[in-house]
Design a protein around this motif. Structure first.
Motif, PDB file in Angstrom:
ATOM      1  N   GLN A 200       0.826  -1.195   0.000  1.00 63.16           N
ATOM      2  CA  GLN A 200       0.000   0.000   0.000  1.00 63.16           C
ATOM      3  C   GLN A 200       0.868   1.255   0.000  1.00 63.16           C
ATOM      4  O   GLN A 200       1.913   1.290   0.659  1.00 63.16           O
ATOM      5  CB  GLN A 200      -0.914   0.010   1.239  1.00 63.16           C
ATOM      6  N   PRO A 201       0.453   2.309  -0.706  1.00 62.99           N
ATOM      7  CA  PRO A 201       1.250   3.542  -0.747  1.00 62.99           C
ATOM      8  C   PRO A 201       1.161   4.309   0.567  1.00 62.99           C
ATOM      9  O   PRO A 201       0.187   4.194   1.314  1.00 62.99           O
ATOM     10  CB  PRO A 201       0.625   4.340  -1.889  1.00 62.99           C
ATOM     11  N   TYR A 202       2.210   5.118   0.843  1.00 60.03           N
ATOM     12  CA  TYR A 202       2.196   5.992   2.008  1.00 60.03           C
ATOM     13  C   TYR A 202       1.514   7.306   1.663  1.00 60.03           C
ATOM     14  O   TYR A 202       1.539   7.765   0.519  1.00 60.03           O
ATOM     15  CB  TYR A 202       3.619   6.288   2.485  1.00 60.03           C
ATOM     16  N   ALA A 203       0.938   7.938   2.677  1.00 57.66           N
ATOM     17  CA  ALA A 203       0.364   9.268   2.521  1.00 57.66           C
ATOM     18  C   ALA A 203       0.823  10.124   3.687  1.00 57.66           C
ATOM     19  O   ALA A 203       0.927   9.641   4.810  1.00 57.66           O
ATOM     20  CB  ALA A 203      -1.167   9.209   2.497  1.00 57.66           C
ATOM     21  N   GLY A 204       1.098  11.385   3.429  1.00 54.88           N
ATOM     22  CA  GLY A 204       1.503  12.292   4.494  1.00 54.88           C
ATOM     23  C   GLY A 204       2.981  12.208   4.794  1.00 54.88           C
ATOM     24  O   GLY A 204       3.780  11.687   4.010  1.00 54.88           O
ATOM     25  N   ARG A 205       3.344  12.723   5.975  1.00 52.65           N
ATOM     26  CA  ARG A 205       4.740  12.820   6.366  1.00 52.65           C
ATOM     27  C   ARG A 205       5.074  11.824   7.477  1.00 52.65           C
ATOM     28  O   ARG A 205       4.207  11.395   8.220  1.00 52.65           O
ATOM     29  CB  ARG A 205       5.056  14.238   6.838  1.00 52.65           C
ATOM     30  N   VAL A 206       6.366  11.509   7.594  1.00 48.59           N
ATOM     31  CA  VAL A 206       6.876  10.653   8.653  1.00 48.59           C
ATOM     32  C   VAL A 206       7.789  11.501   9.524  1.00 48.59           C
ATOM     33  O   VAL A 206       8.860  11.931   9.072  1.00 48.59           O
ATOM     34  CB  VAL A 206       7.641   9.448   8.085  1.00 48.59           C
ATOM     35  N   GLY A 207       7.366  11.810  10.755  1.00 49.89           N
ATOM     36  CA  GLY A 207       8.204  12.572  11.674  1.00 49.89           C
ATOM     37  C   GLY A 207       9.246  11.693  12.330  1.00 49.89           C
ATOM     38  O   GLY A 207       8.985  10.529  12.657  1.00 49.89           O
ATOM     39  N   LYS A 208      10.460  12.229  12.531  1.00 48.46           N
ATOM     40  CA  LYS A 208      11.556  11.464  13.123  1.00 48.46           C
ATOM     41  C   LYS A 208      12.254  12.269  14.196  1.00 48.46           C
ATOM     42  O   LYS A 208      12.312  13.501  14.142  1.00 48.46           O
ATOM     43  CB  LYS A 208      12.586  11.072  12.051  1.00 48.46           C
ATOM     44  N   ALA A 209      12.798  11.566  15.175  1.00 46.16           N
ATOM     45  CA  ALA A 209      13.635  12.162  16.209  1.00 46.16           C
ATOM     46  C   ALA A 209      14.826  11.252  16.431  1.00 46.16           C
ATOM     47  O   ALA A 209      14.714  10.024  16.319  1.00 46.16           O
ATOM     48  CB  ALA A 209      12.849  12.333  17.513  1.00 46.16           C
ATOM     49  N   GLY A 210      15.998  11.842  16.730  1.00 47.76           N
ATOM     50  CA  GLY A 210      17.174  11.010  16.910  1.00 47.76           C
ATOM     51  C   GLY A 210      18.342  11.762  17.497  1.00 47.76           C
ATOM     52  O   GLY A 210      18.208  12.881  18.006  1.00 47.76           O
ATOM     53  N   ALA A 211      19.504  11.127  17.439  1.00 48.85           N
ATOM     54  CA  ALA A 211      20.735  11.692  17.981  1.00 48.85           C
ATOM     55  C   ALA A 211      21.888  11.345  17.053  1.00 48.85           C
ATOM     56  O   ALA A 211      21.823  10.386  16.266  1.00 48.85           O
ATOM     57  CB  ALA A 211      20.991  11.181  19.391  1.00 48.85           C
ATOM     58  N   GLU A 212      22.964  12.119  17.176  1.00 44.98           N
ATOM     59  CA  GLU A 212      24.103  11.979  16.270  1.00 44.98           C
ATOM     60  C   GLU A 212      25.389  12.262  17.028  1.00 44.98           C
ATOM     61  O   GLU A 212      25.434  13.145  17.888  1.00 44.98           O
ATOM     62  CB  GLU A 212      23.936  12.972  15.112  1.00 44.98           C
ATOM     63  N   LEU A 213      26.430  11.492  16.741  1.00 44.30           N
ATOM     64  CA  LEU A 213      27.780  11.740  17.243  1.00 44.30           C
ATOM     65  C   LEU A 213      28.688  12.031  16.057  1.00 44.30           C
ATOM     66  O   LEU A 213      28.613  11.347  15.034  1.00 44.30           O
ATOM     67  CB  LEU A 213      28.303  10.528  18.019  1.00 44.30           C
ATOM     68  N   ARG A 214      29.564  13.040  16.206  1.00 41.84           N
ATOM     69  CA  ARG A 214      30.366  13.483  15.068  1.00 41.84           C
ATOM     70  C   ARG A 214      31.791  13.761  15.519  1.00 41.84           C
ATOM     71  O   ARG A 214      32.032  14.293  16.602  1.00 41.84           O
ATOM     72  CB  ARG A 214      29.744  14.743  14.473  1.00 41.84           C
ATOM     73  N   GLN A 215      32.761  13.406  14.651  1.00 42.73           N
ATOM     74  CA  GLN A 215      34.164  13.744  14.861  1.00 42.73           C
ATOM     75  C   GLN A 215      34.669  14.519  13.651  1.00 42.73           C
ATOM     76  O   GLN A 215      34.460  14.114  12.505  1.00 42.73           O
ATOM     77  CB  GLN A 215      35.020  12.494  15.044  1.00 42.73           C
ATOM     78  N   TYR A 216      35.349  15.634  13.905  1.00 43.42           N
ATOM     79  CA  TYR A 216      35.906  16.458  12.838  1.00 43.42           C
ATOM     80  C   TYR A 216      37.359  16.056  12.605  1.00 43.42           C
ATOM     81  O   TYR A 216      38.174  16.056  13.530  1.00 43.42           O
ATOM     82  CB  TYR A 216      35.814  17.942  13.194  1.00 43.42           C
ATOM     83  N   VAL A 217      37.672  15.677  11.365  1.00 36.70           N
ATOM     84  CA  VAL A 217      39.021  15.226  11.035  1.00 36.70           C
ATOM     85  C   VAL A 217      39.881  16.357  10.484  1.00 36.70           C
ATOM     86  O   VAL A 217      41.092  16.251  10.425  1.00 36.70           O
ATOM     87  CB  VAL A 217      38.976  14.055  10.028  1.00 36.70           C
ATOM     88  N   ALA A 218      39.256  17.447  10.046  1.00 38.60           N
ATOM     89  CA  ALA A 218      39.934  18.649   9.557  1.00 38.60           C
ATOM     90  C   ALA A 218      38.903  19.767   9.590  1.00 38.60           C
ATOM     91  O   ALA A 218      37.737  19.551   9.941  1.00 38.60           O
ATOM     92  CB  ALA A 218      40.479  18.443   8.143  1.00 38.60           C
ATOM     93  N   ASP A 219      39.311  20.969   9.217  1.00 36.74           N
ATOM     94  CA  ASP A 219      38.392  22.094   9.248  1.00 36.74           C
ATOM     95  C   ASP A 219      37.207  21.846   8.319  1.00 36.74           C
ATOM     96  O   ASP A 219      37.365  21.787   7.100  1.00 36.74           O
ATOM     97  CB  ASP A 219      39.122  23.372   8.822  1.00 36.74           C
ATOM     98  N   GLY A 220      36.026  21.655   8.886  1.00 35.68           N
ATOM     99  CA  GLY A 220      34.822  21.463   8.088  1.00 35.68           C
ATOM    100  C   GLY A 220      34.614  20.063   7.566  1.00 35.68           C
ATOM    101  O   GLY A 220      33.607  19.807   6.901  1.00 35.68           O
TER     102      GLY A 220
END
Length: 487
Positions: A200-220
Protein backbone atom coordinates in the motif's frame (compact mmCIF):
# COMPACT_ATOMS: atom_id res chain seq x y z
CA UNK A 1 58.37 15.00 34.74
CA UNK A 2 55.95 17.62 36.06
CA UNK A 3 56.80 21.30 35.67
CA UNK A 4 55.37 24.30 37.51
CA UNK A 5 53.23 25.08 34.48
CA UNK A 6 51.76 21.58 34.57
CA UNK A 7 50.94 21.60 38.27
CA UNK A 8 47.42 23.10 38.10
CA UNK A 9 46.29 20.65 35.43
CA UNK A 10 44.79 17.21 35.87
CA UNK A 11 46.76 14.44 34.22
CA UNK A 12 45.54 11.69 31.88
CA UNK A 13 44.79 8.82 34.24
CA UNK A 14 44.25 5.88 31.88
CA UNK A 15 45.15 4.90 28.31
CA UNK A 16 43.44 1.63 27.43
CA UNK A 17 43.32 -0.27 24.14
CA UNK A 18 39.97 -0.07 22.34
CA UNK A 19 38.55 -1.27 19.04
CA UNK A 20 35.70 -0.67 16.64
CA UNK A 21 34.56 -4.05 15.30
CA UNK A 22 32.17 -4.97 12.49
CA UNK A 23 30.90 -8.48 11.73
CA UNK A 24 28.79 -10.33 9.17
CA UNK A 25 26.78 -13.43 10.16
CA UNK A 26 24.57 -15.40 7.77
CA UNK A 27 21.52 -17.32 8.98
CA UNK A 28 18.35 -19.06 7.85
CA UNK A 29 15.09 -17.67 9.23
CA UNK A 30 12.18 -19.84 10.49
CA UNK A 31 10.03 -18.91 7.47
CA UNK A 32 12.64 -20.45 5.14
CA UNK A 33 14.29 -17.23 3.92
CA UNK A 34 17.96 -16.38 4.29
CA UNK A 35 19.43 -13.21 5.72
CA UNK A 36 22.62 -11.88 7.29
CA UNK A 37 23.14 -9.77 10.39
CA UNK A 38 25.63 -6.91 10.15
CA UNK A 39 26.98 -5.47 13.38
CA UNK A 40 29.05 -2.59 14.72
CA UNK A 41 30.52 -2.66 18.23
CA UNK A 42 32.83 -0.49 20.33
CA UNK A 43 35.04 -2.53 22.67
CA UNK A 44 37.20 -1.10 25.43
CA UNK A 45 39.85 -3.16 27.21
CA UNK A 46 39.26 -3.98 30.86
CA UNK A 47 42.53 -5.56 31.91
CA UNK A 48 45.06 -7.03 29.49
CA UNK A 49 42.84 -9.67 27.88
CA UNK A 50 39.21 -8.65 28.50
CA UNK A 51 37.08 -6.11 26.65
CA UNK A 52 33.49 -4.92 26.76
CA UNK A 53 31.31 -2.37 25.05
CA UNK A 54 28.04 -1.49 23.33
CA UNK A 55 26.93 -2.54 19.87
CA UNK A 56 24.01 -3.18 17.56
CA UNK A 57 22.98 -5.84 15.04
CA UNK A 58 20.70 -5.37 12.06
CA UNK A 59 19.58 -7.46 9.10
CA UNK A 60 21.28 -6.55 5.82
CA UNK A 61 20.28 -9.27 3.35
CA UNK A 62 17.06 -10.76 1.98
CA UNK A 63 13.70 -9.09 2.50
CA UNK A 64 14.16 -8.68 6.26
CA UNK A 65 15.10 -5.00 6.64
CA UNK A 66 14.01 -3.68 10.03
CA UNK A 67 15.22 -6.38 12.44
CA UNK A 68 17.48 -4.64 14.99
CA UNK A 69 18.96 -5.37 18.41
CA UNK A 70 20.97 -3.19 20.80
CA UNK A 71 23.16 -4.55 23.58
CA UNK A 72 26.65 -5.25 24.95
CA UNK A 73 29.52 -7.56 23.99
CA UNK A 74 32.05 -9.11 26.38
CA UNK A 75 35.22 -10.49 24.80
CA UNK A 76 38.24 -12.53 25.95
CA UNK A 77 41.40 -12.57 23.81
CA UNK A 78 44.40 -14.92 23.80
CA UNK A 79 47.63 -13.81 22.11
CA UNK A 80 48.93 -16.58 19.80
CA UNK A 81 51.74 -14.72 18.04
CA UNK A 82 52.88 -11.20 17.26
CA UNK A 83 50.06 -10.64 14.76
CA UNK A 84 47.38 -13.22 15.60
CA UNK A 85 44.95 -13.72 18.48
CA UNK A 86 42.01 -15.93 19.35
CA UNK A 87 38.82 -14.24 20.59
CA UNK A 88 35.77 -15.61 22.38
CA UNK A 89 32.80 -13.19 22.51
CA UNK A 90 29.28 -13.13 23.87
CA UNK A 91 26.78 -10.49 22.74
CA UNK A 92 23.67 -9.96 24.87
CA UNK A 93 21.10 -7.67 23.28
CA UNK A 94 17.40 -7.08 22.79
CA UNK A 95 15.14 -6.29 19.85
CA UNK A 96 13.58 -8.01 16.87
CA UNK A 97 11.17 -6.98 14.11
CA UNK A 98 8.96 -8.31 11.31
CA UNK A 99 7.27 -10.78 13.64
CA UNK A 100 4.78 -13.20 12.11
CA UNK A 101 3.14 -16.54 12.86
CA UNK A 102 6.18 -18.31 11.39
CA UNK A 103 8.82 -15.98 12.90
CA UNK A 104 8.65 -15.06 16.59
CA UNK A 105 11.18 -13.12 18.66
CA UNK A 106 9.49 -13.82 22.01
CA UNK A 107 10.46 -11.29 24.66
CA UNK A 108 13.21 -9.89 22.42
CA UNK A 109 16.37 -11.17 24.16
CA UNK A 110 19.16 -12.08 21.69
CA UNK A 111 22.35 -14.05 22.39
CA UNK A 112 25.28 -14.41 20.01
CA UNK A 113 28.38 -16.38 21.11
CA UNK A 114 31.39 -16.33 18.77
CA UNK A 115 34.84 -17.93 18.56
CA UNK A 116 37.18 -16.46 15.94
CA UNK A 117 40.80 -16.31 14.85
CA UNK A 118 42.09 -12.84 13.96
CA UNK A 119 45.07 -11.63 11.94
CA UNK A 120 46.45 -8.13 12.54
CA UNK A 121 47.96 -5.75 9.98
CA UNK A 122 48.95 -2.38 11.35
CA UNK A 123 45.99 -1.00 13.27
CA UNK A 124 43.49 -3.24 11.41
CA UNK A 125 42.54 -6.87 11.93
CA UNK A 126 40.38 -9.40 10.13
CA UNK A 127 38.87 -12.55 11.55
CA UNK A 128 37.06 -15.72 10.61
CA UNK A 129 35.19 -17.89 13.04
CA UNK A 130 31.96 -19.59 14.08
CA UNK A 131 28.94 -18.09 15.80
CA UNK A 132 25.27 -18.64 16.52
CA UNK A 133 22.37 -16.16 16.77
CA UNK A 134 19.37 -17.10 18.90
CA UNK A 135 16.34 -15.47 20.52
CA UNK A 136 15.79 -17.88 23.47
CA UNK A 137 12.12 -17.02 24.07
CA UNK A 138 11.21 -17.13 20.36
CA UNK A 139 11.83 -19.48 17.46
CA UNK A 140 14.48 -17.40 15.62
CA UNK A 141 17.70 -19.39 15.86
CA UNK A 142 20.58 -20.03 13.51
CA UNK A 143 22.80 -23.04 13.30
CA UNK A 144 26.48 -22.73 14.12
CA UNK A 145 27.82 -20.91 11.08
CA UNK A 146 30.61 -18.84 9.59
CA UNK A 147 31.24 -15.32 10.93
CA UNK A 148 33.50 -12.67 9.37
CA UNK A 149 35.04 -9.81 11.36
CA UNK A 150 36.77 -6.52 10.50
CA UNK A 151 38.22 -4.37 13.27
CA UNK A 152 40.27 -1.24 13.90
CA UNK A 153 42.32 -0.76 17.07
CA UNK A 154 42.66 2.59 18.83
CA UNK A 155 43.22 4.06 22.29
CA UNK A 156 40.70 5.01 24.95
CA UNK A 157 42.16 8.01 26.78
CA UNK A 158 40.53 9.27 29.96
CA UNK A 159 41.00 11.25 33.15
CA UNK A 160 39.92 10.08 36.57
CA UNK A 161 36.27 10.93 37.30
CA UNK A 162 37.56 12.32 40.61
CA UNK A 163 39.20 15.13 38.58
CA UNK A 164 35.80 16.50 37.49
CA UNK A 165 35.84 20.29 37.35
CA UNK A 166 39.64 20.57 37.16
CA UNK A 167 41.48 22.20 34.23
CA UNK A 168 43.42 19.80 32.01
CA UNK A 169 45.31 19.38 28.75
CA UNK A 170 45.52 16.25 26.65
CA UNK A 171 46.99 16.82 23.17
CA UNK A 172 44.60 14.10 21.96
CA UNK A 173 40.89 13.28 22.11
CA UNK A 174 39.67 11.84 25.36
CA UNK A 175 36.78 9.55 26.18
CA UNK A 176 34.90 8.02 23.24
CA UNK A 177 36.67 10.39 20.84
CA UNK A 178 33.72 12.36 19.46
CA UNK A 179 33.75 16.15 19.14
CA UNK A 180 30.01 16.80 19.09
CA UNK A 181 26.69 15.29 20.15
CA UNK A 182 23.50 16.44 18.44
CA UNK A 183 19.75 16.10 18.79
CA UNK A 184 17.84 15.84 15.50
CA UNK A 185 14.21 16.30 14.60
CA UNK A 186 12.47 16.51 11.24
CA UNK A 187 10.35 14.67 8.73
CA UNK A 188 10.41 12.57 5.56
CA UNK A 189 7.82 13.01 2.83
CA UNK A 190 7.67 9.62 1.05
CA UNK A 191 7.35 9.71 -2.73
CA UNK A 192 4.34 8.19 -4.50
CA UNK A 193 6.44 5.12 -5.34
CA UNK A 194 6.96 4.34 -1.64
CA UNK A 195 5.06 1.34 -0.28
CA UNK A 196 4.59 -0.52 2.97
CA UNK A 197 5.21 -4.26 3.18
CA UNK A 198 1.63 -4.95 2.13
CA UNK A 199 2.13 -2.96 -1.08
CA UNK A 200 0.00 0.00 0.00
CA UNK A 201 1.25 3.54 -0.75
CA UNK A 202 2.20 5.99 2.01
CA UNK A 203 0.36 9.27 2.52
CA UNK A 204 1.50 12.29 4.49
CA UNK A 205 4.74 12.82 6.37
CA UNK A 206 6.88 10.65 8.65
CA UNK A 207 8.20 12.57 11.67
CA UNK A 208 11.56 11.46 13.12
CA UNK A 209 13.63 12.16 16.21
CA UNK A 210 17.17 11.01 16.91
CA UNK A 211 20.73 11.69 17.98
CA UNK A 212 24.10 11.98 16.27
CA UNK A 213 27.78 11.74 17.24
CA UNK A 214 30.37 13.48 15.07
CA UNK A 215 34.16 13.74 14.86
CA UNK A 216 35.91 16.46 12.84
CA UNK A 217 39.02 15.23 11.04
CA UNK A 218 39.93 18.65 9.56
CA UNK A 219 38.39 22.09 9.25
CA UNK A 220 34.82 21.46 8.09
CA UNK A 221 35.37 17.73 7.38
CA UNK A 222 33.65 15.10 9.55
CA UNK A 223 32.47 11.56 9.96
CA UNK A 224 29.85 10.34 12.39
CA UNK A 225 27.05 7.97 13.33
CA UNK A 226 23.35 8.72 13.58
CA UNK A 227 20.36 6.84 15.01
CA UNK A 228 16.74 7.95 14.69
CA UNK A 229 13.23 6.57 14.89
CA UNK A 230 9.71 7.42 13.84
CA UNK A 231 7.92 9.84 16.19
CA UNK A 232 4.87 10.65 14.05
CA UNK A 233 3.13 9.44 10.90
CA UNK A 234 1.78 5.98 11.68
CA UNK A 235 5.05 4.03 11.24
CA UNK A 236 5.96 3.59 14.92
CA UNK A 237 8.75 1.04 15.22
CA UNK A 238 10.70 2.38 12.23
CA UNK A 239 14.39 2.79 13.07
CA UNK A 240 17.56 3.66 11.17
CA UNK A 241 21.27 3.66 12.04
CA UNK A 242 23.68 5.25 9.56
CA UNK A 243 27.32 6.22 9.23
CA UNK A 244 27.98 9.51 7.48
CA UNK A 245 30.70 11.75 6.08
CA UNK A 246 30.53 15.41 5.14
CA UNK A 247 32.26 18.68 4.38
CA UNK A 248 31.24 22.32 4.70
CA UNK A 249 32.84 25.68 3.92
CA UNK A 250 32.48 29.28 5.19
CA UNK A 251 29.57 31.16 3.62
CA UNK A 252 30.08 34.82 2.69
CA UNK A 253 33.53 34.65 4.29
CA UNK A 254 32.03 34.06 7.74
CA UNK A 255 33.67 31.04 9.45
CA UNK A 256 30.72 30.56 11.82
CA UNK A 257 28.16 30.26 8.99
CA UNK A 258 28.95 27.26 6.80
CA UNK A 259 27.36 25.46 3.86
CA UNK A 260 28.20 21.99 2.59
CA UNK A 261 26.93 18.50 2.02
CA UNK A 262 26.85 15.04 3.59
CA UNK A 263 26.47 11.41 2.53
CA UNK A 264 25.25 8.52 4.65
CA UNK A 265 24.77 4.77 4.42
CA UNK A 266 23.42 2.25 6.90
CA UNK A 267 20.47 0.09 7.92
CA UNK A 268 16.82 0.96 8.43
CA UNK A 269 13.37 -0.56 8.58
CA UNK A 270 10.47 -1.59 10.79
CA UNK A 271 7.11 0.14 11.23
CA UNK A 272 5.79 -1.67 8.14
CA UNK A 273 8.21 0.34 5.94
CA UNK A 274 9.42 -1.65 2.93
CA UNK A 275 13.17 -1.14 3.17
CA UNK A 276 13.94 -4.41 1.34
CA UNK A 277 17.11 -5.95 2.76
CA UNK A 278 17.56 -2.97 5.12
CA UNK A 279 20.27 -0.93 3.39
CA UNK A 280 19.65 2.83 3.16
CA UNK A 281 21.50 5.57 1.27
CA UNK A 282 21.18 9.26 2.09
CA UNK A 283 22.64 12.54 0.87
CA UNK A 284 22.00 16.24 0.67
CA UNK A 285 23.06 19.80 1.56
CA UNK A 286 23.58 21.15 5.06
CA UNK A 287 23.70 24.66 6.55
CA UNK A 288 25.50 25.12 9.90
CA UNK A 289 25.79 28.10 12.26
CA UNK A 290 28.38 27.82 15.03
CA UNK A 291 27.07 30.11 17.76
CA UNK A 292 29.49 32.29 19.78
CA UNK A 293 28.35 30.39 22.91
CA UNK A 294 29.52 26.94 21.73
CA UNK A 295 26.44 25.02 20.48
CA UNK A 296 25.74 24.78 16.74
CA UNK A 297 22.44 24.97 14.86
CA UNK A 298 22.02 23.04 11.62
CA UNK A 299 19.47 22.65 8.88
CA UNK A 300 19.83 19.47 6.81
CA UNK A 301 17.93 18.48 3.68
CA UNK A 302 18.29 15.68 1.17
CA UNK A 303 16.98 12.36 -0.05
CA UNK A 304 16.71 8.89 1.55
CA UNK A 305 16.62 5.81 -0.68
CA UNK A 306 16.25 2.08 0.05
CA UNK A 307 17.92 0.48 -3.02
CA UNK A 308 16.22 -2.93 -2.66
CA UNK A 309 12.95 -1.71 -1.14
CA UNK A 310 10.12 0.68 -1.92
CA UNK A 311 11.03 3.66 0.26
CA UNK A 312 12.14 6.93 -1.32
CA UNK A 313 11.71 10.22 0.50
CA UNK A 314 13.13 13.74 0.59
CA UNK A 315 13.82 14.86 4.16
CA UNK A 316 14.23 18.08 6.14
CA UNK A 317 15.46 18.28 9.72
CA UNK A 318 16.70 20.74 12.34
CA UNK A 319 19.70 19.91 14.52
CA UNK A 320 21.01 21.24 17.84
CA UNK A 321 24.64 20.18 18.41
CA UNK A 322 26.59 20.48 21.67
CA UNK A 323 30.43 20.50 21.62
CA UNK A 324 32.28 17.73 23.46
CA UNK A 325 35.88 18.05 22.27
CA UNK A 326 37.76 19.26 19.20
CA UNK A 327 40.53 18.30 16.78
CA UNK A 328 43.66 17.68 18.91
CA UNK A 329 46.57 20.14 19.00
CA UNK A 330 50.06 19.86 20.44
CA UNK A 331 50.23 20.23 24.22
CA UNK A 332 52.13 23.50 23.88
CA UNK A 333 49.39 24.95 21.66
CA UNK A 334 46.48 23.44 23.55
CA UNK A 335 44.61 25.98 25.71
CA UNK A 336 43.15 23.04 27.60
CA UNK A 337 39.68 22.58 29.00
CA UNK A 338 37.74 21.27 31.97
CA UNK A 339 37.38 17.63 32.98
CA UNK A 340 33.74 16.46 32.87
CA UNK A 341 32.45 13.03 33.78
CA UNK A 342 30.95 10.72 31.15
CA UNK A 343 29.24 7.42 31.92
CA UNK A 344 28.67 4.46 29.63
CA UNK A 345 26.23 1.98 31.11
CA UNK A 346 23.97 -1.04 30.74
CA UNK A 347 20.39 -0.67 31.98
CA UNK A 348 17.51 -2.94 32.87
CA UNK A 349 14.10 -1.22 33.01
CA UNK A 350 10.87 -2.77 34.20
CA UNK A 351 7.51 -1.35 33.11
CA UNK A 352 4.68 -3.24 34.87
CA UNK A 353 1.69 -1.91 32.90
CA UNK A 354 2.59 -1.56 29.23
CA UNK A 355 -0.48 -1.20 27.01
CA UNK A 356 -0.61 -3.17 23.76
CA UNK A 357 -2.55 -2.41 20.58
CA UNK A 358 -4.89 -5.34 21.21
CA UNK A 359 -5.99 -3.77 24.52
CA UNK A 360 -4.13 -5.97 27.00
CA UNK A 361 -1.71 -4.70 29.65
CA UNK A 362 1.41 -6.69 30.55
CA UNK A 363 4.76 -6.26 32.26
CA UNK A 364 7.73 -5.68 29.93
CA UNK A 365 11.44 -5.46 30.75
CA UNK A 366 13.91 -3.51 28.61
CA UNK A 367 17.66 -3.83 28.04
CA UNK A 368 19.31 -0.53 27.11
CA UNK A 369 22.63 1.20 26.46
CA UNK A 370 23.01 4.57 28.18
CA UNK A 371 25.48 7.43 27.71
CA UNK A 372 25.63 10.58 29.83
CA UNK A 373 27.89 13.63 29.83
CA UNK A 374 28.18 16.41 32.40
CA UNK A 375 27.89 19.95 31.05
CA UNK A 376 28.48 21.41 34.52
CA UNK A 377 28.75 19.92 38.04
CA UNK A 378 24.94 20.00 38.37
CA UNK A 379 23.62 19.53 34.80
CA UNK A 380 24.17 16.64 32.38
CA UNK A 381 22.93 15.39 29.04
CA UNK A 382 21.90 11.78 28.56
CA UNK A 383 20.78 9.36 25.83
CA UNK A 384 19.37 5.82 25.92
CA UNK A 385 18.74 3.23 23.23
CA UNK A 386 17.24 -0.16 23.88
CA UNK A 387 14.61 -2.80 23.24
CA UNK A 388 12.28 -5.17 25.02
CA UNK A 389 14.09 -8.23 26.40
CA UNK A 390 11.43 -9.96 28.52
CA UNK A 391 7.64 -10.16 28.28
CA UNK A 392 5.75 -10.44 25.00
CA UNK A 393 6.91 -7.23 23.25
CA UNK A 394 9.82 -8.60 21.20
CA UNK A 395 10.69 -6.10 18.41
CA UNK A 396 9.73 -3.10 20.57
CA UNK A 397 12.59 -0.55 20.53
CA UNK A 398 13.16 3.00 21.74
CA UNK A 399 15.63 5.88 21.66
CA UNK A 400 15.52 8.73 24.21
CA UNK A 401 17.58 11.83 24.94
CA UNK A 402 17.31 14.69 27.41
CA UNK A 403 18.75 16.62 30.35
CA UNK A 404 19.20 15.88 34.02
CA UNK A 405 20.15 17.62 37.25
CA UNK A 406 22.19 16.09 40.05
CA UNK A 407 23.42 16.89 43.54
CA UNK A 408 26.99 17.35 44.62
CA UNK A 409 28.56 14.07 45.82
CA UNK A 410 27.19 13.08 49.23
CA UNK A 411 28.96 11.15 51.99
CA UNK A 412 29.50 7.47 51.26
CA UNK A 413 29.82 7.95 47.50
CA UNK A 414 26.10 8.69 47.09
CA UNK A 415 24.42 11.11 44.69
CA UNK A 416 20.79 11.87 43.79
CA UNK A 417 19.22 13.46 40.73
CA UNK A 418 16.38 13.60 38.26
CA UNK A 419 16.05 13.66 34.47
CA UNK A 420 13.53 14.19 31.70
CA UNK A 421 13.91 12.52 28.30
CA UNK A 422 11.99 12.55 25.03
CA UNK A 423 12.34 10.41 21.92
CA UNK A 424 10.78 7.78 19.70
CA UNK A 425 9.56 4.22 20.33
CA UNK A 426 7.48 1.51 18.71
CA UNK A 427 7.11 -2.04 17.48
CA UNK A 428 6.25 -5.30 19.22
CA UNK A 429 2.54 -4.54 19.28
CA UNK A 430 3.00 -1.84 21.95
CA UNK A 431 0.59 1.10 21.71
CA UNK A 432 2.58 4.33 21.26
CA UNK A 433 0.46 6.39 18.84
CA UNK A 434 2.79 8.04 16.32
CA UNK A 435 5.88 7.00 18.30
CA UNK A 436 6.79 10.16 20.27
CA UNK A 437 7.36 9.31 23.95
CA UNK A 438 8.73 10.85 27.15
CA UNK A 439 10.26 9.48 30.33
CA UNK A 440 10.80 11.16 33.72
CA UNK A 441 12.89 9.62 36.50
CA UNK A 442 14.27 10.35 39.97
CA UNK A 443 17.36 8.36 40.91
CA UNK A 444 20.00 7.61 43.53
CA UNK A 445 23.54 6.53 42.64
CA UNK A 446 26.33 4.79 44.53
CA UNK A 447 30.01 4.72 43.52
CA UNK A 448 31.47 1.44 44.89
CA UNK A 449 34.79 2.10 43.08
CA UNK A 450 36.52 5.00 41.33
CA UNK A 451 35.05 4.21 37.91
CA UNK A 452 31.95 2.14 38.69
CA UNK A 453 28.49 3.60 39.26
CA UNK A 454 25.40 1.68 40.39
CA UNK A 455 22.13 3.57 39.99
CA UNK A 456 18.52 2.82 40.88
CA UNK A 457 15.59 4.99 39.81
CA UNK A 458 11.83 5.25 39.76
CA UNK A 459 9.87 7.12 37.12
CA UNK A 460 7.08 7.27 34.60
CA UNK A 461 6.94 6.47 30.89
CA UNK A 462 4.20 7.76 28.56
CA UNK A 463 3.39 8.90 25.05
CA UNK A 464 3.80 12.62 24.36
CA UNK A 465 0.38 13.08 22.78
CA UNK A 466 -2.80 11.43 23.99
CA UNK A 467 -3.21 8.63 26.51
CA UNK A 468 -1.98 5.71 24.41
CA UNK A 469 0.67 4.74 26.94
CA UNK A 470 1.27 5.57 30.60
CA UNK A 471 3.06 3.28 33.05
CA UNK A 472 5.38 3.51 36.07
CA UNK A 473 8.96 2.37 35.59
CA UNK A 474 11.84 1.10 37.72
CA UNK A 475 15.41 1.33 36.44
CA UNK A 476 18.70 -0.32 37.45
CA UNK A 477 21.94 0.73 35.74
CA UNK A 478 25.61 -0.27 36.03
CA UNK A 479 27.97 2.27 34.44
CA UNK A 480 31.65 2.82 33.75
CA UNK A 481 32.57 6.43 34.59
CA UNK A 482 35.53 8.34 33.15
CA UNK A 483 36.75 11.91 32.79
CA UNK A 484 36.82 13.60 29.38
CA UNK A 485 37.78 17.13 28.35
CA UNK A 486 35.20 19.80 27.65
CA UNK A 487 37.02 22.40 25.53
Amino acid sequence: MATPDDAPFARIDTVRPAAVEASWTRMKMPDGGRTAFASLSYLMAYGDDWGFGPGFYGTAKGNYGGIFTVGFTGQRRWRLSGNTHLAASLYVGAGGGLSSREMRFGGGLMLRPELSLRTETGGWYTGIGVSQIRFPSGNVKSGVGLALTLGRTMDFVSFSPDDAGKPARAGRRSGLGFDEIALTGGFDRPRAASRNRSGQPYAGRVGKAGAELRQYVADGSWWGVEASGAAKGGVDGYMEILGQIGQDWPLFGTPRLRIGGQLGAGLGGGGNVDSGNGWLLRGGPTLRWITPWGPSLRLDAGYTHAPSGAYRAPYLRAVLAMPLDRTPTLIGDDPGGTVRVQQLGASVMHLPRMRFKDGRREAVSHLAVGLSREFSPRVYGTAQAGSAAAGSAGAYSFGLFGLGVQSEPLPGGLRVGAELLVGAAGGGGVKVGGGAVTQAEAWAQWAPAERLRLRAGLGWFRTLRGGDQSTPMSHLQLSYAFGALQR
